[in-house]
Design a protein around this motif. Structure first.
Motif, PDB file in Angstrom:
ATOM      1  N   MET A   3       8.111   7.104 178.447  1.00 51.54           N
ATOM      2  CA  MET A   3       8.875   8.290 178.486  1.00 51.54           C
ATOM      3  C   MET A   3       9.960   8.101 177.485  1.00 51.54           C
ATOM      4  O   MET A   3      10.232   9.301 176.751  1.00 51.54           O
ATOM      5  CB  MET A   3       9.544   8.257 179.617  1.00 51.54           C
ATOM      6  CG  MET A   3      10.380   9.336 180.216  1.00 51.54           C
ATOM      7  SD  MET A   3      11.022   9.360 181.926  1.00 51.54           S
ATOM      8  CE  MET A   3      11.961  11.060 181.772  1.00 51.54           C
ATOM      9  N   GLY A  12      12.258   7.511 185.526  1.00 56.42           N
ATOM     10  CA  GLY A  12      12.281   8.778 184.834  1.00 56.42           C
ATOM     11  C   GLY A  12      11.176   9.623 185.745  1.00 56.42           C
ATOM     12  O   GLY A  12      10.208   9.204 185.993  1.00 56.42           O
ATOM     13  N   PHE A  13      11.568  10.817 186.222  1.00 53.85           N
ATOM     14  CA  PHE A  13      10.893  11.994 186.781  1.00 53.85           C
ATOM     15  C   PHE A  13      10.668  12.927 185.505  1.00 53.85           C
ATOM     16  O   PHE A  13      11.695  13.588 185.207  1.00 53.85           O
ATOM     17  CB  PHE A  13      11.509  12.440 188.024  1.00 53.85           C
ATOM     18  CG  PHE A  13      11.427  11.416 189.278  1.00 53.85           C
ATOM     19  CD1 PHE A  13      10.376  10.768 189.704  1.00 53.85           C
ATOM     20  CD2 PHE A  13      12.814  11.378 189.854  1.00 53.85           C
ATOM     21  CE1 PHE A  13      10.378  10.132 190.734  1.00 53.85           C
ATOM     22  CE2 PHE A  13      12.662  10.614 190.905  1.00 53.85           C
ATOM     23  CZ  PHE A  13      11.635   9.747 191.277  1.00 53.85           C
ATOM     24  N   ARG A  14       9.519  13.240 185.232  1.00 50.17           N
ATOM     25  CA  ARG A  14       9.273  14.332 184.211  1.00 50.17           C
ATOM     26  C   ARG A  14       8.497  15.406 184.972  1.00 50.17           C
ATOM     27  O   ARG A  14       7.316  15.256 185.047  1.00 50.17           O
ATOM     28  CB  ARG A  14       8.560  13.988 183.083  1.00 50.17           C
ATOM     29  CG  ARG A  14       8.443  14.967 182.058  1.00 50.17           C
ATOM     30  CD  ARG A  14       7.651  14.388 180.816  1.00 50.17           C
ATOM     31  NE  ARG A  14       8.477  13.359 179.937  1.00 50.17           N
ATOM     32  CZ  ARG A  14       8.041  12.559 179.111  1.00 50.17           C
ATOM     33  NH1 ARG A  14       6.617  12.742 178.943  1.00 50.17           N
ATOM     34  NH2 ARG A  14       8.616  11.657 178.341  1.00 50.17           N
ATOM     35  N   GLY A  15       8.863  16.667 185.412  1.00 52.30           N
ATOM     36  CA  GLY A  15       8.450  17.569 185.909  1.00 52.30           C
ATOM     37  C   GLY A  15       7.665  17.342 187.180  1.00 52.30           C
ATOM     38  O   GLY A  15       6.404  17.735 187.389  1.00 52.30           O
ATOM     39  N   PRO A  28       9.851  21.530 190.370  1.00 47.23           N
ATOM     40  CA  PRO A  28       9.686  20.545 189.521  1.00 47.23           C
ATOM     41  C   PRO A  28      11.041  19.626 189.221  1.00 47.23           C
ATOM     42  O   PRO A  28      12.116  20.417 188.939  1.00 47.23           O
ATOM     43  CB  PRO A  28       9.166  20.905 188.281  1.00 47.23           C
ATOM     44  CG  PRO A  28       8.505  22.353 188.553  1.00 47.23           C
ATOM     45  CD  PRO A  28       9.121  22.852 189.786  1.00 47.23           C
ATOM     46  N   SER A  30      13.003  16.777 187.137  1.00 48.92           N
ATOM     47  CA  SER A  30      13.212  16.130 185.830  1.00 48.92           C
ATOM     48  C   SER A  30      14.374  15.318 185.925  1.00 48.92           C
ATOM     49  O   SER A  30      15.505  16.376 185.923  1.00 48.92           O
ATOM     50  CB  SER A  30      13.023  16.938 184.488  1.00 48.92           C
ATOM     51  OG  SER A  30      11.810  17.151 184.500  1.00 48.92           O
ATOM     52  N   GLU A  32      16.446  11.573 185.269  1.00 49.24           N
ATOM     53  CA  GLU A  32      16.414   9.875 184.659  1.00 49.24           C
ATOM     54  C   GLU A  32      17.677   8.991 185.578  1.00 49.24           C
ATOM     55  O   GLU A  32      18.615   9.639 185.675  1.00 49.24           O
ATOM     56  CB  GLU A  32      16.741   9.947 183.124  1.00 49.24           C
ATOM     57  CG  GLU A  32      15.590  10.447 182.205  1.00 49.24           C
ATOM     58  CD  GLU A  32      15.957  10.208 180.925  1.00 49.24           C
ATOM     59  OE1 GLU A  32      17.098  10.001 180.461  1.00 49.24           O
ATOM     60  OE2 GLU A  32      14.914  10.547 180.002  1.00 49.24           O
ATOM     61  N   GLY A  65       3.463  16.434 186.930  1.00 48.06           N
ATOM     62  CA  GLY A  65       4.228  15.771 186.390  1.00 48.06           C
ATOM     63  C   GLY A  65       3.916  14.132 186.062  1.00 48.06           C
ATOM     64  O   GLY A  65       2.908  13.769 186.972  1.00 48.06           O
ATOM     65  N   THR A  67       5.859  10.191 186.501  1.00 52.74           N
ATOM     66  CA  THR A  67       6.803   9.242 186.724  1.00 52.74           C
ATOM     67  C   THR A  67       6.921   8.050 186.009  1.00 52.74           C
ATOM     68  O   THR A  67       5.692   7.227 185.939  1.00 52.74           O
ATOM     69  CB  THR A  67       6.561   8.820 188.304  1.00 52.74           C
ATOM     70  OG1 THR A  67       6.524   9.982 189.030  1.00 52.74           O
ATOM     71  CG2 THR A  67       7.854   8.060 188.869  1.00 52.74           C
ATOM     72  N   ASN A  73       4.185   4.480 182.798  1.00 51.66           N
ATOM     73  CA  ASN A  73       3.769   5.528 183.418  1.00 51.66           C
ATOM     74  C   ASN A  73       3.047   4.979 184.504  1.00 51.66           C
ATOM     75  O   ASN A  73       2.032   4.121 184.474  1.00 51.66           O
ATOM     76  CB  ASN A  73       2.979   6.372 182.475  1.00 51.66           C
ATOM     77  CG  ASN A  73       2.394   7.605 183.272  1.00 51.66           C
ATOM     78  OD1 ASN A  73       2.393   7.735 184.380  1.00 51.66           O
ATOM     79  ND2 ASN A  73       2.176   8.887 182.540  1.00 51.66           N
TER      80      ASN A  73
END
Length: 233
Positions: A3, A12-15, A28, A30, A32, A65, A67, A73
């Motif tokens: 990430m 971190g969550f991304r979408g 969604p 997003s 950190e 998304g 994580t 990841n």
């Protein structure tokens, strides 16, 4: 896929999109979670963050998304990596939290002993330190069902913060605990972030942290399926 090269980002969550138990979803997310910070989460329904925390631990794959934990990841982690990664995550659960046929002490130390390979005697010093900060003189010598609601929560704090935690996930951790005993939770949270860890703290109200002199570095609120993030508590 990583990430970020920023090693201060613990989670971190991304979408990320995930389904709740009633099959509804949220927009969604997003977000950190940086080391040395506390992030407050204020959902409009109790179960919203339970599933999100399962996603954070790599236990649930989001519908879409990605994580990341410590730059890795979860989707790409091997089983051996998953065990090592989860050993650095502590959690206070909402609802059922214990293995019923083990003592409270066995429940608290089970994961730590498994991941460290040192046996119970090897974690005594760490356990005593966490107990002291939690305001607990001794671990109750009983089975989980014999604990009061308050003692059960405080023992969950000890389990969650025991060990070299990089991330601690708290689901309404002060629930059922009298105000006079919650100071220990604040001490444990401050201890974690002082060591570079990150704390994700779910509360039912925006001001739930004030009694503990905790000011979250950011707060994410879930309202009608939409996440709204603001800096500062």
């Amino acid at each position: 896929l990583r990430m970020s090269e920023d090693k201060s980002i613990i989670l971190g969550f991304r979408g990320v999109v995930y389904r709740l138990p009633d099959n509804t979803g949220a927009a969604p997310l997003s977000l950190e979670f940086q080391g040395g910070t506390i992030t407050g989460l204020v959902p409009d329904r109790e179960d919203a963050c339970t599933v999100l925390f399962d996603v954070a631990e790599g236990l649930v794959v989001p519908e879409s998304g990605e994580t990341f934990f410590l730059g890795r990841n979860w989707k790409e982690a091997r089983p051996s990596d998953e065990n090592r990664m989860r050993s650095q995550i502590g959690r206070v659960f909402r609802g059922k939290a214990w293995i019923s046929n083990l003592s409270v002490l066995e429940n608290i130390t089970l994961a730590r002993v498994f991941h460290s390979g040192r046996g119970k005697d090897g974690i005594v010093e760490d356990l005593e330190s966490v107990m002291h900060d939690a305001g607990l003189a001794a671990i109750p010598s009983c089975r989980p069902h014999e604990l009061s609601e308050a003692d059960s929560q405080v023992c969950q704090w000890v389990r969650a913060f025991l060990g070299p935690r990089k991330l601690v996930l708290l689901e309404d951790p002060a629930s059922g605990v009298p105000d006079g005993r919650t100071e220990g939770l604040g001490r444990l949270a401050r201890r974690c972030i002082s060591r570079g860890g990150a704390v994700a703290w779910v509360a039912s109200k925006d001001d739930s942290w004030k009694a503990l002199s905790i000011v979250p570095h950011r707060v994410a609120s879930l309202r009608n399926g939409q996440w709204v993030v603001r800096e500062g508590g």
